[in-house]
Every structure is written in C-alpha cells, then in structure tokens.
Design an enzyme around this catalytic site. Structure first.
Site, PDB file in Angstrom:
ATOM      1  N   ARG A 130       1.486  10.272   0.623  1.00 31.89           N
ATOM      2  CA  ARG A 130       1.999  11.306   1.531  1.00 31.89           C
ATOM      3  C   ARG A 130       3.230  11.994   0.962  1.00 31.89           C
ATOM      4  O   ARG A 130       3.817  12.849   1.628  1.00 31.89           O
ATOM      5  CB  ARG A 130       2.368  10.672   2.884  1.00 31.89           C
TER       6      ARG A 130
ATOM      7  N   GLU B  54       0.891  -1.166   0.000  1.00 33.52           N
ATOM      8  CA  GLU B  54       0.000   0.000   0.000  1.00 33.52           C
ATOM      9  C   GLU B  54       0.925   1.210   0.000  1.00 33.52           C
ATOM     10  O   GLU B  54       1.676   1.424   0.950  1.00 33.52           O
ATOM     11  CB  GLU B  54      -0.878  -0.022   1.263  1.00 33.52           C
TER      12      GLU B  54
ATOM     13  N   LYS C 227     -10.610  -0.858   7.414  1.00 35.80           N
ATOM     14  CA  LYS C 227      -9.360  -0.728   8.160  1.00 35.80           C
ATOM     15  C   LYS C 227      -9.724  -0.312   9.593  1.00 35.80           C
ATOM     16  O   LYS C 227     -10.725   0.394   9.788  1.00 35.80           O
ATOM     17  CB  LYS C 227      -8.541   0.366   7.457  1.00 35.80           C
TER      18      LYS C 227
HETATM   19  C1  3PG Z   1      -1.101   3.960   7.780  1.00 37.95           C
HETATM   20  O1  3PG Z   1      -1.137   4.903   7.023  1.00 37.95           O
HETATM   21  O2  3PG Z   1      -1.867   2.999   7.658  1.00 37.95           O
HETATM   22  C2  3PG Z   1      -0.176   3.992   8.916  1.00 37.95           C
HETATM   23  O3  3PG Z   1       0.635   5.115   8.887  1.00 37.95           O
HETATM   24  C3  3PG Z   1       0.674   2.796   9.070  1.00 37.95           C
HETATM   25  O4  3PG Z   1       0.874   2.730  10.408  1.00 37.95           O
HETATM   26  P1  3PG Z   1       2.295   2.392  11.027  1.00 37.95           P
HETATM   27  O5  3PG Z   1       3.288   3.327  10.354  1.00 37.95           O
HETATM   28  O6  3PG Z   1       2.153   2.668  12.494  1.00 37.95           O
HETATM   29  O7  3PG Z   1       2.577   0.949  10.729  1.00 37.95           O
END
Ligand code: 3PG
Length: 211
Positions: free
Chosen positions: A47, A43, A131
C-alpha cells in the site's frame, strides 16, 4: 519455502503481523522488533511506495523472518514481490488472475474470502488455506464458525479488525490456523520508529497465544 512448510510455520506462530511501511529505512528495525518479541513473521502490504524495498531489505538481511506480501491486487505485483524475496502472497479478495498466476508458478497464495462463494472458488483451485477478510466487519468469529461448517477441509487466517481483545475468539476455532492483524505494528508506531512499543505489543500477543 514450499506452501506446506509455510502453513506449518503459520500454525506454529499463530499471528501474522500485517505491516504498512512508509519508510523502508525502518525495515530492519521493524523486523528486529518482531524477532525480539518472538514473532519472526511479517506480511508487508503493498500500500506504500516503499513496500517492495522493505520486502527486499528484510528478505536479504533477516532470513529468519517468514515474509510475505499483502494487499496484492495484480499479477505484476506478485512478480515484483517474489523478485524482492516475498515467500507468500496475500490478497484482500479472491482475485482469479493472481491466484492462477501463483498456482502456475508454484507461489504460495492465500486469497481473501468473505463468503461461501469465495470459499467455493478457492476449493475449485484446490486451495484449502484462505484469508477471511475483513473478519470483524463480516461478523467475526461466530460468522466464521458458521460459514466454515460445510467446509471441514478449509483452514482460515482471519484478518481485519482483530486485536489483543478478540484474537483468542478466532484462535479457539479449529478451522483457524493463525490470525492476521496490524494492531501491534500500527502505522503510527512504525512511522515514528517506536520499535520498543511494537516489541511490547507483539510480546503481549505472543504471550497470550502461549497461555
Ligand atoms: C489487511 O490488509 O489484512 C488488513 O488491513 C489488516 O487489518 P487490520 O489493520 O484491521 O488489522
């Protein structure tokens, strides 16, 4: 790929690496590191400026990767991500405009939820895979167990604060089909091109899932 096929792949792979890529130059090396570890899935979060280019490169050149766009906040981003070759859309919160656009255009969407109200909204749209975000901050696996109890039809992909130490707590829940996380593709590792370490961390997670 239709939603059912994508959900089946999530169920098989059980881990979705959440990647924030600052240099699309590294896209294919990153994809190869995941493929080598036995986890052909990513995924890519929207960003960074290079996110769309990264999606495009991986989609064109590594078709075996189950590829999606994350951190999708606006309908325009959905359109561009799909044009670039994303197979699914993930949102951090329940964004009705994005969800409606995806449903109306037969695009697989996994909206973020963090409470029963969000889950109820997903159900209103007949979406049964969501999610759970940010999972650890909202109480982790025990919260998800309690929150999912009234919704036996719902399936979850918890994401946010998940790592090698707690991933199995989530995967032990029958409502969880897969977890998402960035720990094996942490930004620093991607930025400095440490693909050997990405493969090592990813393999470690894959092996834990395999038991
Ligand atoms: C996301 O966008 O799903 C999260 O930033 C992922 O979370 P993590 O960096 O804490 O694994």
């Amino acid at each position: 790929m239709d939603s059912l096929t994508i959900f089946k792949r999530f169920t098989e792979l059980k881990i979705i690496p959440v990647v924030t890529i600052e240099r699309s130059l590294y896209s294919l090396e990153l994809a190869d590191a995941l493929i080598e570890a036995g986890l052909p899935c990513a995924e890519i979060t929207l960003r960074t400026n290079d996110a769309f280019t990264a999606i495009d490169k991986i989609a064109c050149n590594r078709k075996e990767v189950l590829l999606g766009a994350g951190t999708v906040l606006k309908v325009d981003q959905v359109k561009e991500a799909i044009d670039m070759g994303a197979g699914f859309i993930v949102t951090p919160g329940f964004n009705q405009k994005v969800v409606e656009y995806c449903i109306n255009n037969s695009i697989t969407v996994i909206p973020g939820t963090s409470n029963p109200t969000d889950i109820g909204m997903a159900l209103d749209y007949d979406l049964t895979l969501v999610k759970f975000f940010p999972a650890e901050n909202y109480g982790g696996a025990s919260t998800l167990r309690a929150m999912s109890a009234p919704y036996p039809m719902m399936r979850f992909i918890p994401t946010g604060g998940i790592n090698i130490g707690n991933m199995m707590d989530y995967l032990a829940l029958s409502s969880v089909i897969a977890i998402g996380g960035s720990w094996m593709v942490e930004k620093g590792l991607v930025n400095c091109g440490n693909f050997r370490e990405i493969t090592r961390l990813t393999k470690e997670a894959v092996n834990l899932v395999k038991g």
